[in-house]
Write a protein that holds these residues in place. Structure first.
Motif, PDB file in Angstrom:
ATOM      1  N   UNK A 192      46.236  41.832  26.423  1.00 59.56           N
ATOM      2  CA  UNK A 192      46.852  40.778  25.597  1.00 59.56           C
ATOM      3  C   UNK A 192      48.258  40.435  26.073  1.00 59.56           C
ATOM      4  N   UNK A 193      48.920  41.416  26.685  1.00 59.46           N
ATOM      5  CA  UNK A 193      50.269  41.175  27.215  1.00 59.46           C
ATOM      6  C   UNK A 193      50.235  40.449  28.559  1.00 59.46           C
ATOM      7  N   UNK A 194      49.029  40.243  29.106  1.00 64.16           N
ATOM      8  CA  UNK A 194      48.915  39.475  30.341  1.00 64.16           C
ATOM      9  C   UNK A 194      48.710  40.294  31.600  1.00 64.16           C
ATOM     10  N   UNK A 195      48.506  41.621  31.457  1.00 70.05           N
ATOM     11  CA  UNK A 195      48.207  42.435  32.636  1.00 70.05           C
ATOM     12  C   UNK A 195      46.835  42.042  33.178  1.00 70.05           C
ATOM     13  N   UNK A 196      46.729  41.878  34.477  1.00 71.35           N
ATOM     14  CA  UNK A 196      45.434  41.627  35.112  1.00 71.35           C
ATOM     15  C   UNK A 196      44.645  42.932  35.106  1.00 71.35           C
ATOM     16  N   UNK A 197      43.458  42.926  34.520  1.00 69.69           N
ATOM     17  CA  UNK A 197      42.671  44.156  34.352  1.00 69.69           C
ATOM     18  C   UNK A 197      41.255  43.978  34.888  1.00 69.69           C
ATOM     19  N   UNK A 198      40.802  44.965  35.653  1.00 73.18           N
ATOM     20  CA  UNK A 198      39.397  45.059  36.050  1.00 73.18           C
ATOM     21  C   UNK A 198      38.855  46.349  35.477  1.00 73.18           C
ATOM     22  N   UNK A 199      37.827  46.242  34.648  1.00 72.81           N
ATOM     23  CA  UNK A 199      37.264  47.421  34.009  1.00 72.81           C
ATOM     24  C   UNK A 199      35.806  47.601  34.395  1.00 72.81           C
ATOM     25  N   UNK A 200      35.468  48.813  34.765  1.00 69.73           N
ATOM     26  CA  UNK A 200      34.065  49.227  34.813  1.00 69.73           C
ATOM     27  C   UNK A 200      33.828  49.973  33.513  1.00 69.73           C
ATOM     28  N   UNK A 201      32.890  49.494  32.702  1.00 66.62           N
ATOM     29  CA  UNK A 201      32.749  50.091  31.371  1.00 66.62           C
ATOM     30  C   UNK A 201      31.314  50.038  30.869  1.00 66.62           C
TER      31      UNK A 201
END
Length: 248
Positions: A192-201
């Motif tokens: 939500x703060x704008x960090x680029x995230x890639x998640x394997x979940x």
């Protein structure tokens, strides 16, 4: 050509990776825009975790291209330390140093690897531990913390390098259900703060809520992708439908 924020911050093009005779990635392509959250889902052994490790140059690729901020990750001349400052990674296992406190674990890389000022790093570490809701646990050792708390220390440790992209590899897989929520809340706040995230979940409800795009992988290829509302409501590929029917 210098990278600009309107270009993909992470770009994978036709990535192939084999371990011996076993081809794990068979021409995977995906782009991640700055500030975007991408969830990669799929059965075990479909190449999801390998893809993340390739993006962070922990694993070499056989062919194709992976760029982060326009730099080819697998260029032999690329400074891997510089890359890992840009790309933080949190693993399923927390890998904390058991003989160091939460605060010391978070401070370690900026002080020893980046040679940053210890007093400044300490202030930042306190702020990061507060950010992941571990205020008051700074002096606790990993053995005194729950699995979810240890995983949040690991997230704070990755953030201490001030990365531009965060990779999360099955970070809740080893946790009991009660502590999963704490970790997912931390990741949600980062996104939500704008960090680029890639998640394997495997957390489908979470993926549905947080992701801008979902990628479904199976047997080393991306079978289907789309925004969560379309992906979960009207998947088109039979393999995707079968997978979703088993887990939803």
């Amino acid at each position: 050509m210098a990278w600009t924020p309107d270009q993909p911050i992470v770009s994978c093009k036709e990535v192939h990776k084999a371990f011996g005779a076993v081809e794990v990635l068979k021409g995977v392509s995906l782009d991640v825009a700055k500030g975007e959250t991408i969830c990669v889902i799929g059965p075990s052994g479909s190449g999801k975790s390998t893809l993340l490790r390739c993006i962070n140059a922990l694993v070499p690729i056989n062919s194709g291209s992976i760029t982060v901020e326009g730099q080819e990750v697998h260029d032999p001349k690329l400074d891997k330390l510089a890359l890992r400052r840009k790309v933080g990674m949190v693993f399923q296992q927390y890998n904390l140093f058991p003989h160091k406190s939460a605060l010391q674990n978070v401070m370690m890389a900026p002080v020893t690897v980046l040679k940053q000022d210890k007093a400044e790093v300490e202030q930042r570490a306190y702020r990061l531990l507060k950010k992941v809701r571990l205020e008051g646990k700074e002096q606790a050792y990993p053995g005194e913390l729950s699995g979810g708390q240890q995983q949040r220390v690991a997230i704070a440790r990755a953030l201490a390098m001030n990365p531009d992209v965060m990779l999360f590899d099955e970070v809740t897989a080893a946790l009991d259900p009660e502590t999963v929520k704490e970790v997912l809340l931390t990741i949600r706040e980062l996104a939500e703060e704008g960090m680029t995230c890639l998640l394997v979940t495997h957390e489908m409800g979470f993926a549905r809520e947080i992701a801008d795009m979902i990628y479904f992988t199976d047997r080393g290829v991306i079978v289907e992708s789309g925004p969560p509302k379309d992906f979960f409501a009207s998947a088109k590929d039979p393999r995707t439908k079968e997978f979703l029917s088993q887990i939803l």
